[in-house]
Design a protein around this motif. Structure first.
Motif, PDB file in Angstrom:
ATOM      1  N   ALA A  67       0.836  -1.202   0.000  1.00 37.28           N
ATOM      2  CA  ALA A  67       0.000   0.000   0.000  1.00 37.28           C
ATOM      3  C   ALA A  67       0.873   1.256   0.000  1.00 37.28           C
ATOM      4  O   ALA A  67       0.605   2.209  -0.728  1.00 37.28           O
ATOM      5  N   LEU A  71       0.017   2.798  -3.602  1.00 40.22           N
ATOM      6  CA  LEU A  71      -1.183   3.624  -3.504  1.00 40.22           C
ATOM      7  C   LEU A  71      -0.837   5.087  -3.293  1.00 40.22           C
ATOM      8  O   LEU A  71       0.108   5.402  -2.576  1.00 40.22           O
ATOM      9  N   SER A  75      -6.044   6.579  -6.156  1.00 39.41           N
ATOM     10  CA  SER A  75      -5.962   5.172  -6.557  1.00 39.41           C
ATOM     11  C   SER A  75      -7.294   4.480  -6.279  1.00 39.41           C
ATOM     12  O   SER A  75      -7.880   4.661  -5.212  1.00 39.41           O
ATOM     13  N   VAL A  77      -9.393   1.233  -5.376  1.00 36.34           N
ATOM     14  CA  VAL A  77      -9.144  -0.034  -4.686  1.00 36.34           C
ATOM     15  C   VAL A  77     -10.443  -0.680  -4.231  1.00 36.34           C
ATOM     16  O   VAL A  77     -11.469  -0.020  -4.096  1.00 36.34           O
ATOM     17  N   TYR A 108      -6.108  -3.898  -6.243  1.00 36.32           N
ATOM     18  CA  TYR A 108      -5.809  -2.660  -6.956  1.00 36.32           C
ATOM     19  C   TYR A 108      -6.610  -2.689  -8.254  1.00 36.32           C
ATOM     20  O   TYR A 108      -6.425  -3.575  -9.078  1.00 36.32           O
ATOM     21  N   GLY A 145      -0.641   0.132  -8.782  1.00 39.82           N
ATOM     22  CA  GLY A 145      -1.132  -0.999  -8.010  1.00 39.82           C
ATOM     23  C   GLY A 145      -1.327  -2.232  -8.864  1.00 39.82           C
ATOM     24  O   GLY A 145      -1.211  -3.353  -8.396  1.00 39.82           O
TER      25      GLY A 145
END
Length: 151
Positions: A67, A71, A75, A77, A108, A145
């Protein structure tokens, strides 16, 4: 003990914070990630409504490391985990109750190209140069990601 499962799909609201702690004499990596989800609907009069829900998730171990590496703000998720109750004494000795969200899995949801396009848009926006300079100085990877999933 009952278990409350929580799932959220959304966008990262702030850059994740990552720290290494000593747990029982062994190092453990912990990350805090805040994700925001928006719900949209029409009310009885047909007027469009929207509500944002922000959840601060705690990630541990390898998930926390990834992370921190992959990230950043914006981002996309999908996080699944549990809701846990906490009870502790505050500075005055009074018992305090709270809740925490502990992530068990993070997916991701954007491709490497999407992540790079988002970063480039952010880099060209006014006032973002200082943040990018700090990010580059920290040695953070520019991989998305999506790349983390394969790693």
């Amino acid at each position: 003990m009952s278990l409350v499962e929580v799932r959220q799909i959304g966008h990262v609201a702030v850059t994740p914070t990552v720290e290494t702690l000593s747990v029982n004499g062994r190092p453990q990596t912990k990350a805090l990630v805040t994700v925001i989800s928006n719900a949209r609907w029409k009310d009885r009069e047909g007027k469009a409504r929207e509500k944002a829900t922000a959840i601060s998730w705690t990630l541990w171990g390898n998930a926390a490391v990834k992370a921190g590496r992959y990230l950043d703000v914006g981002s996309k998720v999908a996080i699944a985990g549990t809701l846990e109750s906490r009870r502790y004494p505050n500075k005055e000795g009074k018992e305090v109750f709270g809740f925490g969200f502990i992530a068990r899995s993070v997916d991701y949801l954007e491709s490497r190209a999407d992540a790079e396009a988002r970063r480039n848009r952010h880099a060209t926006s006014p006032g973002s140069q200082a943040g990018n300079a700090a990010r580059n100085a920290s040695g953070k990877s520019s991989r998305s990601g999506a790349a983390a999933k394969g790693a």
